[in-house]
Design an enzyme around this catalytic site. Structure first.
Site, short mmCIF file in Angstrom:
data_model
loop_
_atom_site.label_atom_id
_atom_site.label_comp_id
_atom_site.label_asym_id
_atom_site.label_seq_id
_atom_site.Cartn_x
_atom_site.Cartn_y
_atom_site.Cartn_z
N GLU A 40 -2.03 6.65 -29.66
CA GLU A 40 -1.05 7.70 -29.45
C GLU A 40 -0.95 8.46 -30.78
O GLU A 40 -0.78 7.84 -31.83
CB GLU A 40 0.29 7.08 -29.09
CG GLU A 40 1.28 8.15 -28.70
CD GLU A 40 2.67 7.61 -28.37
OE1 GLU A 40 2.84 6.40 -28.21
OE2 GLU A 40 3.56 8.47 -28.29
N ARG A 265 -2.98 -9.02 -31.03
CA ARG A 265 -2.85 -8.00 -32.09
C ARG A 265 -3.17 -8.63 -33.43
O ARG A 265 -2.93 -9.82 -33.64
CB ARG A 265 -1.38 -7.55 -32.21
CG ARG A 265 -0.85 -6.73 -31.11
CD ARG A 265 0.62 -6.44 -31.40
NE ARG A 265 0.78 -5.24 -32.21
CZ ARG A 265 0.76 -4.01 -31.71
NH1 ARG A 265 0.59 -3.81 -30.43
NH2 ARG A 265 0.93 -2.96 -32.49
N LYS A 275 3.56 1.40 -36.25
CA LYS A 275 3.61 2.80 -36.68
C LYS A 275 5.04 3.26 -36.91
O LYS A 275 5.30 4.07 -37.79
CB LYS A 275 2.94 3.69 -35.62
CG LYS A 275 1.46 3.87 -35.87
CD LYS A 275 0.88 4.86 -34.90
CE LYS A 275 0.71 4.24 -33.53
NZ LYS A 275 0.13 5.11 -32.53
P1 ATP Z 1 2.17 0.73 -33.02
O1 ATP Z 1 3.15 -0.29 -32.52
O2 ATP Z 1 1.72 0.53 -34.41
O3 ATP Z 1 2.58 2.15 -32.72
P2 ATP Z 1 0.57 0.96 -30.75
O4 ATP Z 1 -0.07 -0.12 -29.99
O5 ATP Z 1 1.72 1.59 -30.10
O6 ATP Z 1 0.88 0.44 -32.17
P3 ATP Z 1 -1.41 2.88 -30.24
O7 ATP Z 1 -1.65 4.17 -30.92
O8 ATP Z 1 -0.91 2.89 -28.85
O9 ATP Z 1 -0.43 2.09 -31.17
O10 ATP Z 1 -2.68 1.94 -30.37
C1 ATP Z 1 -3.97 2.31 -30.01
C2 ATP Z 1 -4.75 1.07 -29.71
O11 ATP Z 1 -4.77 0.22 -30.85
C3 ATP Z 1 -4.13 0.31 -28.57
O12 ATP Z 1 -5.15 -0.09 -27.70
C4 ATP Z 1 -3.47 -0.86 -29.24
O13 ATP Z 1 -3.44 -1.97 -28.40
C5 ATP Z 1 -4.36 -1.07 -30.48
N1 ATP Z 1 -3.59 -1.69 -31.55
C6 ATP Z 1 -2.45 -1.24 -32.11
N2 ATP Z 1 -1.99 -2.09 -33.03
C7 ATP Z 1 -2.87 -3.13 -33.07
C8 ATP Z 1 -2.96 -4.34 -33.81
N3 ATP Z 1 -2.03 -4.68 -34.72
N4 ATP Z 1 -4.01 -5.15 -33.60
C9 ATP Z 1 -4.95 -4.82 -32.69
N5 ATP Z 1 -4.93 -3.71 -31.96
C10 ATP Z 1 -3.90 -2.85 -32.12
MG MG Z 2 1.11 2.15 -27.99
#
Ligand code: ATP
Ligand code: MG
Length: 560
Positions: A40, A265, A275
């Site tokens: 995102e 994760r 984020k």
């Molecule tokens: P955040 O909580 O940091 O915003 P998010 O999952 O909402 O993380 P996205 O931009 O939706 O952030 O993530 C893009 C991809 O990266 C998704 O498929 C998510 O599952 C993966 N991802 C995000 N954080 C991690 C992590 N700590 N380890 C592995 N994969 C991750």
């Molecule tokens: Mg997300």
């Protein structure tokens, strides 16, 4: 698919997801693997995203498949084109190139048509409950939810209301489009989840074209299907959403039904990978920006001196499993240390300078001393370093009342100056406060190059820089951003920031060649650590990527 030509990209170690893919290829369930990385665009990528990037792009690379970069841009208020551009830069910097660049917003019209398809099948309805009522009706983990009074609205009325939602006839929040699934489901995600909400927000790509936006769960599965994704890899928190992912696709005439597979994760000790919290650090100025070298962001790691190869190696080493666990920061640091040990050029830099005058060295003489760029790799060549009567050495390479095992400089003791001469300390000059401000030494001209023709051995070798040729620099030494191993798990991560996460050293003395160092050349300051020139200033500023395994630490401790 790797674009970084520094290092050959290795095929990653096997894991349960790779095994599934291998089986699907062997059984001919799929002939072409298609994955996607779906960030995102509401912040910069962090080291957790690197795990997902290496997995998704790595699988595509190793199985001759394809991987899209898709922006999941359904929350217009939090998203920005700055993030879109930064994410593209970071993915490429990590060494990957997408097969296609997509945005969930590319599918807004199709998503809208699919919603009409659901309404026509009597599988979605327009609900007028407000947010609070929705919560009330939802039930809890132990109690079933209750059906909304609007649940049995006619298909005609639903079609009409949904069209008017889209036409912008209602206020934000006045109506929702919900899936009609099961308010008594033990899985709360299946209790008539929202599919569309009314929100007048300017979207960074579609502008003001849409007063309604599709929800993440609804958007994600359809986007995957429209891109012919075979394996939709996501993190464990989406496990409970999988039934909804499958339900939506089962109802619709989509081109395929991707398989969602969840993995753990990445959680790194002493930092955060959220984020939202990283955004807070930036917006409240706890750090200098998304690219602050203490940040676990890709851009921060890059500015800190981490290499793409070291991050890919890290992602390989931690592996992909279904079990949540914390990874030590040392694992990441070891990866970059090993990579830089191979590739970084060796130079001399004195971080805490102490002046040394070599009394028997000719006053105006300057010699060009040959120094290896990488002692273990002669193919990396050599350079010359100017030597003269006045040099700087590290303050802690001298000890006045030195114990026997202290092999560096002390009164009457002889050491080797790296690549240059043996010197012996003959006198110590102090200021009125008793602080040492200068050492007087003598040198042995016969030891040029660093060896004595009479076979005399010295135990210590120290680095140095010629005073008149040195360039002044500022050096940033970084430590952990947080003093708590799991700051994200505490009530307020801000209370656990490490006040000593940055130490700024000014007046450091570097060998002259470093005046021309570029921000993409890592170097080893001999005996001190790995450093990179800071990319955000024209001043001579170096960031420490990581220290060396300090061979002195133990000796000094034993003698303390
Ligand atoms: P955040 O909580 O940091 O915003 P998010 O999952 O909402 O993380 P996205 O931009 O939706 O952030 O993530 C893009 C991809 O990266 C998704 O498929 C998510 O599952 C993966 N991802 C995000 N954080 C991690 C992590 N700590 N380890 C592995 N994969 C991750
Ligand atoms: Mg997300």
């Amino acid at each position: 698919m790797a674009t970084d030509n520094q290092t050959e990209v290795k095929t990653a170690a096997s894991n349960f997801i790779r095994n599934i893919i291998q089986d699907d290829l062997a059984s001919k369930k799929h002939s072409l693997i298609q994955t996607r990385f779906p960030p995102e665009p509401n912040g910069y990528l962090h080291i957790g995203h690197a795990k997902s990037i290496c997995l998704n792009f790595g699988v595509a690379r190793d199985f001759n498949g394809r991987c899209n970069l898709r922006f999941d841009d359904t929350n217009p208020e939090k998203e920005d084109n700055e993030y879109v551009e930064a994410i593209k830069t970071d993915v490429r910097w990590l060494g990957f190139e997408w097969s296609e660049l997509r945005h969930a917003s590319d599918y807004f019209e199709q998503l809208y048509q699919f919603a009409i398809e659901l309404i026509k099948q009597n599988k979605a309805y327009v609900d007028s409950l407000n947010a609070e009522q929705i919560r009330e009706y939802r039930g809890t983990l132990t109690e079933p939810g209750r059906e909304s009074p609007d649940r049995n609205r006619s298909i005609e009325d639903n079609l009409d209301l949904f069209a008017r939602m889209r036409a912008g006839e209602f206020k934000d929040g006045e109506y929702l489009l919900r899936a009609k699934i099961d308010m008594a489901s033990p899985n709360i995600n299946m209790r008539d989840p929202a599919l569309y909400r009314i929100k007048r927000a300017h979207h960074q790509r579609t502008g003001d074209a849409w007063p309604i936006y599709p929800m993440y769960d609804y958007t994600h599965c359809i986007s995957d299907a429209l891109e012919n994704i075979t394996h939709s890899l996501c993190t464990l928190e989406f496990e409970d959403h999988r039934p909804l992912y499958d339900w939506v696709l089962d109802q619709l005439s989509v081109p395929c039904h991707p398989r969602q597979i969840e993995f753990a994760r990445l959680q790194l000790k002493y930092t955060i990978t959220s984020k939202r919290k990283l955004n807070q650090l930036v917006s409240e100025h706890h750090v200098a920006g998304w690219d602050d070298p203490r940040m676990p962001t890709i851009t921060g790691l890059r500015r800190r001196g981490f290499t793409p190869a070291s991050i890919r190696d890290f992602c390989d080493r931690i592996g992909v499993t279904k079990k949540d666990s914390f990874i030590e920061m040392a694992v990441l640091e070891n990866c970059v240390r090993e990579d830089l040990n191979e590739h970084a050029l060796r130079v001399m830099a004195v971080l805490d300078p102490l002046k040394v005058t070599i009394e028997n060295y000719p006053d105006d003489q300057v010699e060009e001393i040959k120094a290896a760029n990488h002692p273990q790799k002669p193919e990396l060549g050599s350079r010359t370093v100017p030597f003269s009567k006045t040099i700087y050495v590290e303050r802690d390479d001298f000890m006045e009342d030195a114990p026997k095992k202290f092999f560096r400089l002390s009164l009457g003791r002889e050491v080797r100056l790296r690549y240059a001469y043996y010197i012996t300390c003959t006198d110590v000059i102090k200021n009125n406060d008793g602080e040492i401000i200068e050492l007087i030494c003598s040198y042995d001209p016969a030891t040029r190059g660093g060896d004595s023709p009479d076979g005399r051995k010295v135990k210590g070798t120290i680095h140095w820089v010629s005073a008149q040729h040195a360039v002044n620099a500022t050096v940033n030494l970084y430590d952990r951003l947080y003093a708590h191993p799991d700051p994200g798990g505490t009530d307020n991560h801000l209370e656990h920031l490490n006040p000593e996460s940055l130490r700024v050293l000014t007046g450091c003395k570097l060998e002259p060649i470093l005046a021309e160092a570029s921000a993409d050349t890592a170097c080893q300051f001999e005996r001190t650590g790995y450093f990179i020139r800071d990319s955000q200033t024209d001043d001579l500023v170096f960031n420490r990527t990581v220290s060396l395994r300090d061979t002195w630490a133990k000796i000094d401790k034993d003698n303390a």
